[in-house]
Design an enzyme around this catalytic site. Sequence first.
Site, mmCIF file in Angstrom:
data_model
loop_
_atom_site.group_PDB
_atom_site.id
_atom_site.type_symbol
_atom_site.label_atom_id
_atom_site.label_comp_id
_atom_site.label_asym_id
_atom_site.label_seq_id
_atom_site.Cartn_x
_atom_site.Cartn_y
_atom_site.Cartn_z
ATOM 1 N N ASP A 276 -2.587 -1.417 -10.637
ATOM 2 C CA ASP A 276 -1.393 -0.015 -10.463
ATOM 3 C C ASP A 276 -1.092 1.227 -10.370
ATOM 4 O OD1 ASP A 276 -1.507 -0.529 -13.321
ATOM 5 O OD2 ASP A 276 1.101 -0.118 -12.776
ATOM 6 N N GLU B 209 -0.045 -1.659 -15.265
ATOM 7 C CA GLU B 209 0.437 -0.288 -16.379
ATOM 8 C C GLU B 209 1.294 0.265 -16.338
ATOM 9 O OE1 GLU B 209 -1.248 3.251 -18.762
ATOM 10 O OE2 GLU B 209 -0.758 2.516 -16.658
#
Length: 406
Positions: free
Chosen positions: A79, A173
């Site tokens: 991400d 994350e």
Amino acid sequence: MTVTDRFLKYVTFDTQSSETTGTTPSTPGQLVFAEALVKELKEIGLEDITLDDKSYLMATLPANTAKAIPTIGFIAHLDTSPDMSGKDVQPRIVTYKGGDIVLCAEENIVLSPLMFPELNDYKEQDIIVTNGKTLLGADDKGGVAAIISAMKYLKDHPEIEHGKIRIGFTPDEEIGAGADHFDVEKFGCEWAYTIDGGQIGELEYENFNAAGAKVLFKGLNVHPGYAKDKMLNASLLAVEFASWLPAAQRPEHTDGYDGFFHLTAMGGTVEEASLSYIIRDHVRTAFEQKKELLQELVKRMNEMHPGSTTLELRDQYYNMREVVEPKKYIIDLAFDAMTAAGVTPLVKPIRGGTDGARLSFMGLPCPNLFAGGLNFHGRYEFLPVKSLEKSMETIIKIAELLAQKS
């Protein structure tokens, strides 16, 4: 395909995570990206490739020697930050000669060494920049590109002895959830490295202890014309409470090992109000003292206005140093690998956290290494090509040196 080509390909995937969806992955684009990586890993010839419905992707580069070598891992996240759009990223490579880089002329968006003096460290180098309208995504597609390119290099160069290597890519994350569903036992490594650091040379095995806090205030609303000795304004209680916290311990006044209280959100009316904080400190005792101070201030407010204030407080992650430092050979190996790759190691604490912090406490010691990017999470993010290449080389050297030392 070079590591730079991979990176430029990867940033075309929109993988911005979201704190609001409540799903894993938090956005569908992360799974789309992971599925594309599965195809690429198969083409490279990696084995034991698994991708679950939560977008955790793992794969294996088998050992090419019979020597007894510890199984190690390399981890990056899929991400990009929710702080700025990662959709329709339009990167370009600039040979930096000094001075300003115009990212978007029509909106006068300029990457300038006056604001970002670290640019001066990369004169005469190719750097990848944005068009000023999105982030770049080097955090952490730089890490993904470096890991996969290193595995391809090792696969293509069997003369470099190495043990079994596991790679893992995690979702979410950036919203603190990357380790939530990571299966350490399945990953099967003695230790690993996250490739999620910034500038070239970063080697980090200390991070903040972290907590999140929400302070809630209840007021009493009556008509303001008849409020004397009756009204209790919850928003004003919140303002007063915020003023009690030490101003010197705000992020804008701290660096190095300094911790802080960071007010991330506030809102309210006369009837109800709230303050949201993140609390950070490298030292566990100082971290606990910060939480105790919040509790004392809540108690103080309730002594002044009984029943007005409540505190929601939860720990988020802890300093990995206490897990990693007893196994210093992990750090020494990374230090030696950087040196062998022609990189000067910069050992310093992370003023933040990584998946590796939580994974270390889950049984997988996991220091953090550079991927090369700077100015993460915004339009001024940039990635020097040489730094990305050296990240890949460092991964290769870790595998090579570990085999030589075993």
